[in-house]
Design a protein around this motif. Structure first.
Motif, PDB file in Angstrom:
ATOM      1  N   PRO A  96      30.417  56.606  39.368  1.00  0.00           N
ATOM      2  CA  PRO A  96      31.227  56.514  38.143  1.00  0.00           C
ATOM      3  C   PRO A  96      31.313  55.077  37.658  1.00  0.00           C
ATOM      4  N   PRO A  97      31.519  54.876  36.369  1.00  0.00           N
ATOM      5  CA  PRO A  97      31.582  53.502  35.828  1.00  0.00           C
ATOM      6  C   PRO A  97      32.707  52.668  36.415  1.00  0.00           C
ATOM      7  N   SER A  98      33.756  53.313  36.914  1.00  0.00           N
ATOM      8  CA  SER A  98      34.891  52.543  37.435  1.00  0.00           C
ATOM      9  C   SER A  98      34.528  51.744  38.680  1.00  0.00           C
ATOM     10  N   THR A  99      33.520  52.197  39.437  1.00  0.00           N
ATOM     11  CA  THR A  99      33.142  51.469  40.651  1.00  0.00           C
ATOM     12  C   THR A  99      32.443  50.157  40.327  1.00  0.00           C
ATOM     13  N   LYS A 100      31.837  50.059  39.155  1.00  0.00           N
ATOM     14  CA  LYS A 100      31.130  48.845  38.762  1.00  0.00           C
ATOM     15  C   LYS A 100      31.931  47.988  37.787  1.00  0.00           C
ATOM     16  N   PHE A 101      33.181  48.368  37.549  1.00  0.00           N
ATOM     17  CA  PHE A 101      33.976  47.652  36.539  1.00  0.00           C
ATOM     18  C   PHE A 101      34.517  46.343  37.106  1.00  0.00           C
ATOM     19  N   SER A 102      34.490  45.317  36.293  1.00  0.00           N
ATOM     20  CA  SER A 102      35.126  44.033  36.612  1.00  0.00           C
ATOM     21  C   SER A 102      35.671  43.452  35.310  1.00  0.00           C
ATOM     22  N   PRO A 103      36.932  43.062  35.281  1.00  0.00           N
ATOM     23  CA  PRO A 103      37.503  42.554  34.022  1.00  0.00           C
ATOM     24  C   PRO A 103      36.870  41.236  33.606  1.00  0.00           C
ATOM     25  N   ALA A 104      36.879  41.000  32.306  1.00  0.00           N
ATOM     26  CA  ALA A 104      36.339  39.749  31.777  1.00  0.00           C
ATOM     27  C   ALA A 104      37.262  38.584  32.144  1.00  0.00           C
ATOM     28  N   ARG A 105      36.686  37.386  32.165  1.00  0.00           N
ATOM     29  CA  ARG A 105      37.465  36.215  32.543  1.00  0.00           C
ATOM     30  C   ARG A 105      38.567  35.923  31.537  1.00  0.00           C
ATOM     31  N   ASN A 106      38.264  36.117  30.257  1.00  0.00           N
ATOM     32  CA  ASN A 106      39.303  35.836  29.263  1.00  0.00           C
ATOM     33  C   ASN A 106      40.454  36.817  29.369  1.00  0.00           C
ATOM     34  N   ILE A 107      40.196  38.049  29.791  1.00  0.00           N
ATOM     35  CA  ILE A 107      41.274  39.016  29.981  1.00  0.00           C
ATOM     36  C   ILE A 107      42.173  38.590  31.137  1.00  0.00           C
ATOM     37  N   ILE A 108      41.581  38.086  32.205  1.00  0.00           N
ATOM     38  CA  ILE A 108      42.381  37.599  33.336  1.00  0.00           C
ATOM     39  C   ILE A 108      43.238  36.412  32.901  1.00  0.00           C
ATOM     40  N   ALA A 109      42.650  35.478  32.132  1.00  0.00           N
ATOM     41  CA  ALA A 109      43.413  34.321  31.659  1.00  0.00           C
ATOM     42  C   ALA A 109      44.525  34.745  30.705  1.00  0.00           C
ATOM     43  N   ILE A 110      44.262  35.719  29.846  1.00  0.00           N
ATOM     44  CA  ILE A 110      45.278  36.179  28.892  1.00  0.00           C
ATOM     45  C   ILE A 110      46.457  36.791  29.630  1.00  0.00           C
ATOM     46  N   ASN A 111      46.196  37.645  30.598  1.00  0.00           N
ATOM     47  CA  ASN A 111      47.285  38.259  31.361  1.00  0.00           C
ATOM     48  C   ASN A 111      48.038  37.235  32.192  1.00  0.00           C
ATOM     49  N   ALA A 112      47.319  36.250  32.734  1.00  0.00           N
ATOM     50  CA  ALA A 112      48.000  35.209  33.508  1.00  0.00           C
ATOM     51  C   ALA A 112      48.936  34.401  32.616  1.00  0.00           C
ATOM     52  N   LEU A 113      48.501  34.069  31.406  1.00  0.00           N
ATOM     53  CA  LEU A 113      49.349  33.292  30.497  1.00  0.00           C
ATOM     54  C   LEU A 113      50.523  34.112  29.996  1.00  0.00           C
ATOM     55  N   PHE A 114      50.290  35.371  29.664  1.00  0.00           N
ATOM     56  CA  PHE A 114      51.397  36.233  29.254  1.00  0.00           C
ATOM     57  C   PHE A 114      52.415  36.396  30.381  1.00  0.00           C
ATOM     58  N   GLY A 115      51.918  36.573  31.615  1.00  0.00           N
ATOM     59  CA  GLY A 115      52.831  36.703  32.746  1.00  0.00           C
ATOM     60  C   GLY A 115      53.612  35.431  33.016  1.00  0.00           C
ATOM     61  N   LEU A 116      52.932  34.276  32.900  1.00  0.00           N
ATOM     62  CA  LEU A 116      53.633  33.002  33.081  1.00  0.00           C
ATOM     63  C   LEU A 116      54.687  32.793  32.004  1.00  0.00           C
ATOM     64  N   SER A 117      54.372  33.136  30.777  1.00  0.00           N
ATOM     65  CA  SER A 117      55.348  33.007  29.691  1.00  0.00           C
ATOM     66  C   SER A 117      56.557  33.903  29.926  1.00  0.00           C
ATOM     67  N   LEU A 118      56.319  35.139  30.378  1.00  0.00           N
ATOM     68  CA  LEU A 118      57.441  36.041  30.674  1.00  0.00           C
ATOM     69  C   LEU A 118      58.274  35.514  31.833  1.00  0.00           C
ATOM     70  N   ALA A 119      57.625  34.948  32.850  1.00  0.00           N
ATOM     71  CA  ALA A 119      58.366  34.388  33.987  1.00  0.00           C
ATOM     72  C   ALA A 119      59.259  33.234  33.549  1.00  0.00           C
ATOM     73  N   LEU A 120      58.757  32.368  32.675  1.00  0.00           N
ATOM     74  CA  LEU A 120      59.566  31.253  32.187  1.00  0.00           C
ATOM     75  C   LEU A 120      60.733  31.747  31.349  1.00  0.00           C
ATOM     76  N   ALA A 121      60.527  32.805  30.567  1.00  0.00           N
ATOM     77  CA  ALA A 121      61.631  33.364  29.775  1.00  0.00           C
ATOM     78  C   ALA A 121      62.716  33.939  30.684  1.00  0.00           C
ATOM     79  N   ILE A 122      62.304  34.629  31.743  1.00  0.00           N
ATOM     80  CA  ILE A 122      63.284  35.204  32.676  1.00  0.00           C
ATOM     81  C   ILE A 122      64.021  34.097  33.424  1.00  0.00           C
ATOM     82  N   ILE A 123      63.289  33.069  33.849  1.00  0.00           N
ATOM     83  CA  ILE A 123      63.927  31.957  34.569  1.00  0.00           C
ATOM     84  C   ILE A 123      64.924  31.239  33.666  1.00  0.00           C
TER      85      ILE A 123
END
Length: 283
Positions: A96-123
């Motif tokens: 199945p295609p899911s076994t060969k899936f790997s997220p793009a680098r920009n998607i990882i960076a986008i989620n990391a930045l969104f998560g960091l921004s949310l963490a700073l808002a909560i803090i």
């Protein structure tokens, strides 16, 4: 001007009344301004965290494979077997295609930045609630006579100055929330660029313009200390210029370089938006 008394305390209590009024005025001015700022931070941090969470709900699924891809692949395999009409064709064990899936680098960076921004808002919201508790404790008085309460008020005031209470609540906490907002703007433009580069340019221009206006307003406070555009960034810049001897000279060179660079950047950006001559001739 009245004549001073021969001995301290023989003025009918005028000195103590003036001292008590001044102490109450100073405490009220500090706690009221800080409390209003913390209330605004709590409101904005709550709204900001909600918006950030909404974008995370859109970007987090991009880190994993879409189950619909496996379903479509399975249906396609079944359809190929049906349309083969009994012919002996070996399809093999296709993964199945899911076994060969790997997220793009920009998607990882986008989620990391969104998560960091949310963490700073909560803090920042947590620290704002904690700061209100600090102010309540600062104004709380124990029992005792007037002299004991005056000494306690003086010790609390000196303790607040010694531990930089006003600096923490007035500069550090807003700066945490503002850094989270800057990171959110960057991640938003990156996410829109992943969807459509044209939309990212349209949305990014007003965002970056607002950040540039904010930075210029902070720089203006270095030339005019009575400029109303004060912010934690302007206070940090002022502290830097006062404590580092070569900072004004370096800042002047940096400002001159940025002023000369901005027109070139604008001309390059406008040239990128215009169609090339070869494209026009071919059309």
């Amino acid at each position: 001007m009245p004549d001073p008394p021969d001995e301290f305390g023989q003025d009918g209590g005028n000195f103590y009344r003036a001292y008590d009024a001044l102490a109450v005025e100073i405490d009220d001015d500090m706690t009221t301004s800080l409390r209003e700022q913390l209330d605004g931070m709590l409101l904005f941090a709550g709204l900001f965290a909600g918006v950030n969470t909404a974008f995370l709900a859109l970007t987090i699924p991009l880190l994993s494979a879409d189950p619909a891809d496996d379903t479509n692949a399975l249906l396609n395999s079944i359809l190929m077997q049906i349309t083969s009409s009994g012919s002996r064709t070996e399809t093999g064990n296709s993964e199945p295609p899911s076994t060969k899936f790997s997220p793009a680098r920009n998607i990882i960076a986008i989620n990391a930045l969104f998560g960091l921004s949310l963490a700073l808002a909560i803090i920042s919201s947590f620290l704002a609630v904690l700061g209100r508790q600090w102010l309540v404790y600062y104004r709380k008085r124990r029992g005792g006579g007037p002299d004991q309460q005056r000494w306690e008020q003086l010790k609390r005031r000196l303790g607040a100055q010694r531990w930089q209470l006003e600096l923490i609540l007035d500069d550090v906490l807003p700066s945490v929330l503002q850094v989270g907002l800057f990171i959110f703007c960057i991640s938003l433009v990156m996410y829109l660029h992943h969807l459509s580069p044209a939309i990212s340019i349209i949305v990014g221009l007003p965002l970056y313009s607002g950040l540039a206006i904010f930075a210029l307003g902070s720089i203006c406070t270095l030339w005019d200390k009575f400029c109303p555009f004060h912010s934690p960034l302007s206070h940090l810049m002022y502290w830097t210029t006062q404590n580092l001897p070569d900072t004004p000279r370096y800042a002047q060179h940096a400002i001159r370089a940025s002023v000369g660079f901005l027109p070139r950047l604008g001309s390059q950006f406008m040239g990128a938006l215009r169609p090339s001559d070869s494209t026009t001739e071919s059309s």
